[in-house]
Design an enzyme around this catalytic site. Structure first.
Site, short mmCIF file in Angstrom:
data_model
loop_
_atom_site.label_atom_id
_atom_site.label_comp_id
_atom_site.label_asym_id
_atom_site.label_seq_id
_atom_site.Cartn_x
_atom_site.Cartn_y
_atom_site.Cartn_z
N ASP A 20 20.15 -9.88 -34.76
CA ASP A 20 20.28 -9.77 -36.22
C ASP A 20 21.41 -8.80 -36.62
OD1 ASP A 20 19.68 -10.39 -38.82
OD2 ASP A 20 17.93 -9.07 -38.96
N ARG A 24 26.14 -8.62 -41.81
CA ARG A 24 26.46 -7.25 -42.25
C ARG A 24 27.59 -6.66 -41.40
NH1 ARG A 24 20.60 -5.09 -41.83
NH2 ARG A 24 20.34 -7.15 -40.92
N THR A 66 14.04 -21.76 -38.32
CA THR A 66 13.75 -22.91 -39.19
C THR A 66 13.98 -22.53 -40.66
OG1 THR A 66 11.41 -22.24 -39.01
CG2 THR A 66 12.09 -24.13 -37.72
N ASN A 68 16.55 -20.53 -41.54
CA ASN A 68 17.98 -20.27 -41.74
C ASN A 68 18.72 -21.45 -42.40
OD1 ASN A 68 18.27 -18.18 -38.78
ND2 ASN A 68 18.15 -17.53 -40.92
N TRP A 69 18.04 -22.60 -42.55
CA TRP A 69 18.66 -23.71 -43.30
C TRP A 69 18.86 -23.32 -44.75
CZ3 TRP A 69 20.82 -27.17 -40.34
CH2 TRP A 69 20.27 -27.46 -39.10
N GLU A 207 6.00 -5.39 -25.96
CA GLU A 207 6.39 -4.11 -26.55
C GLU A 207 7.58 -4.38 -27.47
OE1 GLU A 207 4.91 -1.18 -26.05
OE2 GLU A 207 3.46 -2.12 -24.70
C1 IPE Z 1 16.05 -13.88 -37.90
O1 IPE Z 1 16.99 -13.24 -38.68
C2 IPE Z 1 16.62 -15.12 -37.30
C3 IPE Z 1 17.69 -14.95 -36.32
C4 IPE Z 1 18.14 -13.82 -35.86
C5 IPE Z 1 18.26 -16.15 -35.81
P1 IPE Z 1 17.04 -13.42 -40.27
O2 IPE Z 1 18.18 -12.58 -40.73
O3 IPE Z 1 17.08 -14.86 -40.60
O4 IPE Z 1 15.66 -12.82 -40.73
P2 IPE Z 1 15.19 -12.26 -42.13
O5 IPE Z 1 15.46 -13.32 -43.16
O6 IPE Z 1 15.99 -11.02 -42.40
O7 IPE Z 1 13.74 -11.95 -41.96
C1 IPE Z 2 21.51 -13.03 -37.53
O1 IPE Z 2 22.44 -12.37 -38.33
C2 IPE Z 2 21.89 -14.46 -37.23
C3 IPE Z 2 21.17 -15.47 -38.00
C4 IPE Z 2 20.13 -15.24 -38.74
C5 IPE Z 2 21.62 -16.84 -37.93
P1 IPE Z 2 22.39 -12.50 -39.91
O2 IPE Z 2 23.33 -13.61 -40.31
O3 IPE Z 2 21.01 -12.60 -40.40
O4 IPE Z 2 23.05 -11.12 -40.36
P2 IPE Z 2 22.53 -10.21 -41.56
O5 IPE Z 2 21.11 -9.88 -41.27
O6 IPE Z 2 22.70 -11.00 -42.81
O7 IPE Z 2 23.43 -9.01 -41.49
MG MG Z 3 19.59 -11.19 -40.77
#
Ligand code: IPE
Ligand code: IPE
Ligand code: MG
Length: 243
Positions: A20, A24, A66, A68-69, A207
């Site tokens: 994640d 950012r 699922t 992220n769409w 953990e």
């Molecule tokens: C979780 O991250 C999914 C992946 C890293 C692929 P998100 O950025 O989508 O999660 P939320 O929305 O902050 O909980």
């Molecule tokens: C994780 O990085 C990857 C996916 C969720 C696909 P993010 O794209 O969620 O990055 P932030 O959390 O917005 O910084």
């Molecule tokens: Mg994220």
């Protein structure tokens, strides 16, 4: 093997990553968010190498959920393309290192070019034994459990399974990667401290370690710190402390 100031017996077998902070990371540099996903895929390749050098047998990586769409289509398209490129670039190395590739997630909605290279990687590496690399793509923990329940019910209706035979172990055979062991260590980068629907069944006794670093900056040194933290944990699995 690389040097690590911990007993190798205290290394986790299965480490699951929530990669994640890509968006950012990019925004902090004045770049479009999608370039964070590009850097993330490069980081994925180098981290995988580091895990292998340490002798970590099983790794899972959350690449796309699922949920992220709900992102802008342009960001999704870039991410899928970077994942395709990741496999193109790394498939031979995975093969050479005796790594078996697993893809966990629903196939529907994924672009054909990404699916094709994923299928190729799974097929090419299916007899590999030394390491397992599980990439969670269009993956949701609840989706995985509901899907497993549906398959089990349908096997019962067809006479291939019996309700009375269902156990935690037999249920597992309906999950995306049934032969992988439970997760020992879950690492989420970027300072967020939640599961976001990741590996809900497999994570029962994992953990958790949360790192503030954004995924594209999460290097081998950062991982070593998490492993040192893991080695200090006292895992009890509902029993009593081993002293
Ligand atoms: C979780 O991250 C999914 C992946 C890293 C692929 P998100 O950025 O989508 O999660 P939320 O929305 O902050 O909980
Ligand atoms: C994780 O990085 C990857 C996916 C969720 C696909 P993010 O794209 O969620 O990055 P932030 O959390 O917005 O910084
Ligand atoms: Mg994220």
């Amino acid at each position: 093997m690389v040097d690590l100031p911990i007993d190798r017996n205290k290394l986790p077998v299965h480490v699951a990553f929530i990669m994640d902070g890509n968006g950012r990371w990019a925004q902090k540099r004045g770049l479009p968010r999608y370039l964070g996903h590009k850097a993330a895929c490069e980081r994925l390749a180098s981290l995988l190498r580091h895990c292998r050098d340490l002798g970590i047998k099983v790794t899972s990586f959350f690449a796309f959920s699922t949920e992220n769409w709900n992102r802008p289509q342009d960001e999704i398209d870039h991410l899928m393309e970077y994942l395709r490129i990741f496999f193109e670039k790394n498939i031979d190395e995975l093969m050479a290192n005796d790594t078996k590739v697993y893809i966990s997630g629903e196939r529907d909605r994924l672009p054909k070019a990404t699916l094709d290279i994923c299928d190729k990687a799974v097929d090419m590496t299916k007899n590999n034994k030394r390491f397992a690399f599980n990439i969670c793509l269009n993956y949701g923990g609840r989706d995985e459990i509901v899907r497993a329940a549906r398959h089990f019910a349908s096997d019962c209706l067809e006479g291939k399974a019996k309700f009375s035979d269902l156990t935690e172990q037999t249920f597992r055979s309906y999950l995306f990667a049934p032969d992988l062991p439970d997760v020992d260590l879950l690492i989420r980068t970027s300072g967020e401290e939640r599961l976001s629907n990741y590996l809900l069944y497999e994570i029962a006794y994992a953990e958790f370690v949360f790192a503030d670093t954004y995924w594209p900056d999460f290097d081998g040194h950062e991982l070593d710190k998490c492993l040192i933290e893991f080695a200090k944990r006292n895992r009890r699995f509902g029993g009593l402390s081993r002293g």
